[in-house]
Design an enzyme around this catalytic site. Structure first.
Site, PDB file in Angstrom:
ATOM      1  N   GLU A  23       0.826  -1.213   0.000  1.00  0.00           N
ATOM      2  CA  GLU A  23       0.000   0.000   0.000  1.00  0.00           C
ATOM      3  C   GLU A  23       0.856   1.258   0.000  1.00  0.00           C
ATOM      4  OE1 GLU A  23      -4.285   1.046   0.589  1.00  0.00           O
ATOM      5  OE2 GLU A  23      -3.048  -0.310  -0.551  1.00  0.00           O
ATOM      6  N   ASP A  24       1.956   1.248   0.739  1.00  0.00           N
ATOM      7  CA  ASP A  24       2.664   2.495   1.006  1.00  0.00           C
ATOM      8  C   ASP A  24       4.061   2.605   0.402  1.00  0.00           C
ATOM      9  OD1 ASP A  24       0.481   3.140   2.531  1.00  0.00           O
ATOM     10  OD2 ASP A  24       1.381   2.538   4.436  1.00  0.00           O
TER      11      ASP A  24
END
Ligand code: MN
Length: 499
Positions: free
Chosen positions: A83-84
């Site tokens: 996600e990051d």
């Protein structure tokens, strides 16, 4: 000026927990996953200013504390990578295998669910949370993630703090409770309660603190006295301990009793576990004859179990100025009280029926919960497939509607509101116009376009709708076919003529 010292985050505390709990975990893999995550998140900071890696590390430590397996701990370290960071889920899967990959994927999906404070959708959101998790280990990672986020909540804006805390109390903690993971439930509630209702938390904390010395004294006194009396009567004690009510559950009880703490009798509960039912009644007799039981507070939940299956004998005695509740039960009853999650799904804490009929899947959940308890290994292969017959569809606002498989936009419309069903004219699914008999899929975002002047539902909808709610309403409200109108018209004329 001296250069700023770089804080080096180390994986050692995690390895120490693994060692201490004697977990069957390859520490080389743990180091590798830690380094992989550390490198991927390098340069990123948490809102608190800490290096980002502190977060996944803390999550993995909680998972190791709980004694979970290797894949879960690795996935805990890697859970925010896709996600990051620049690394993708495919990268993670390639590097750490499909088991870890699937867990990380589950976490990423769950991250998209948000609670917006809509009471009527809470139960659906809980169900969807579990459905999307697909593997119960994902839920544990999500809980560990939430615990650390709550611990570092101060760095966030106040409004966001409150949203996360309320979401925890309304979604996460009830799920932990129903899964029988009471340790997690207590931690989540304690952390979130402070943030969601700081004033009320403070009141409850003060209330608990002021009575603490008194309760300790009572505990010592009663523990000693009752132990001696039971031994004298040759009643074997399997376990005997005291338990102070959790702050959040005390708060909820207080709300029920108009904030009158004197109405709450189980601030301190003494649990006596004895081998047989006979022993339970014998122990009750011993306690009642040695201490003054309060009239009307004795309850025989063995002869008459609560609707949720809870069994115990309760008696409330006076100890100085305090009131203490005794709960007497056998080990089997204790098991039921602590882990009887089927009961928790169907009934709330006080044994009241929860008005939700469609909870069959919950029985399944209970079944595998029992299996987890028997065999820890079972965790590894556990897949949640009890949702095969349900789908979860979003409104454009992100609320979740729970529907049977093959449901259509018309079912969706009636599930939101019967008026919307009656007047529905067209539907969009994921921004595309679809026919009204279109089969919805889990995860779809559906939008209903209503026609204000519409007379009522189309009887032809009966050919494809799935929910009873839609069927009943369409039958009742659809304009009658022309021939029926004619007949009833004739009938009216006839009856008029008779007069
Ligand atoms: Mn996270």
């Amino acid at each position: 000026m001296e250069p700023k010292k770089k804080v080096k985050v180390s994986v050692e505390p995690l390895l120490a927990i693994i060692k201490q709990n004697k977990l069957q975990v390859d520490t080389k893999k743990v180091r590798r996953a830690f380094e992989y995550a550390e490198e991927a998140h390098r340069g990123q900071k948490r809102k608190s200013g800490e290096p980002y890696i502190m977060h996944p590390l803390s999550v993995a430590m909680t998972l190791a504390d709980l004694g979970l397996d290797e894949s879960t701990i690795l996935a805990g370290l890697l859970h925010d990578v896709p996600e990051d960071t620049m690394r993708t889920l495919i990268d993670v899967r390639k590097e750490f295998g499909s088991d870890v990959g699937t867990l990380v994927e589950g976490i990423t999906k769950l991250g998209k669910l948000k609670y917006r404070g809509m009471e009527r959708y809470v139960e659906n959101l809980r169900k969807m949370f579990i459905a999307m998790a697909a593997d119960i280990r994902t839920i544990f990672i999500k809980f560990a993630d939430r615990i650390h986020n709550l611990q570092t909540l101060d760095a966030l804006p106040e409004k966001k703090q409150k949203r996360i805390a309320e979401e925890t109390l309304n979604i996460y903690a009830p799920i932990a409770n129903r899964l029988g993971v009471n340790i997690l439930k207590d931690i989540l509630e304690d952390l979130a309660f402070q943030k969601a209702y700081p004033k009320e938390y403070e009141q409850v904390r003060v209330l608990l603190e002021t009575g603490q010395k008194e309760r300790d004294k009572c505990y010592m006194h009663l523990h000693k006295g009752v132990t001696e009396a039971l031994v004298e009567q040759k009643i074997e004690i399997i376990s005997f301990y005291g338990r102070t009510k959790q702050a959040y559950s005390l708060y909820r009880k207080l709300k029920q009793h108009k904030n009158n703490p004197n109405k709450i009798f189980d601030l301190l509960a003494m649990r006596v576990i004895v081998p047989t039912i006979q022993d339970c009644y014998a122990a009750l007799g011993v306690i009642n004859s040695n201490y003054r039981p309060l009239p009307g507070r004795m309850k025989d939940y063995i002869a008459q179990p609560k609707p949720n299956g809870y069994q115990s004998l309760h008696t409330t005695v006076l100890c100085d100025k305090s009131i203490v509740e005794f709960q007497i039960r056998t080990p089997e009853m204790h098991q039921q009280a602590e882990y009887g999650i089927a009961a928790h799904w169907f009934y709330d804490e006080d044994g009241e029926r929860i008005p939700d009929k469609d909870l069959n899947w919950v029985k399944e959940l209970a079944k595998w919960q029992a299996e987890i308890k028997n065999e820890k290994k079972y965790l590894e292969s556990l897949k949640i497939d009890v949702f095969q017959n349900r789908i979860f569809v979003f409104t454009p606002q992100g609320d979740v509607i729970d529907l049977p498989e093959d449901s259509t936009p018309v079912d969706f419309a009636y599930a939101i509101h019967s008026e919307i069903g009656d007047k529905c004219s067209r539907a969009k699914v994921n921004s595309q116009l679809v026919k009204l008999d279109h089969k919805l899929q889990s995860g779809d975002v559906a939008e209903i376009i209503v026609e204000k002047n519409r007379k009522g539902p189309n009887p032809n909808w009966l050919k494809f709708v799935k929910t009873n709610q839609a069927k009943t309403r369409i039958r009742a409200n659809a304009p009658k076919p022309v021939w029926e109108q004619v007949i009833s018209g004739v009938g009216q004329k006839l009856s008029k003529r008779k007069k």
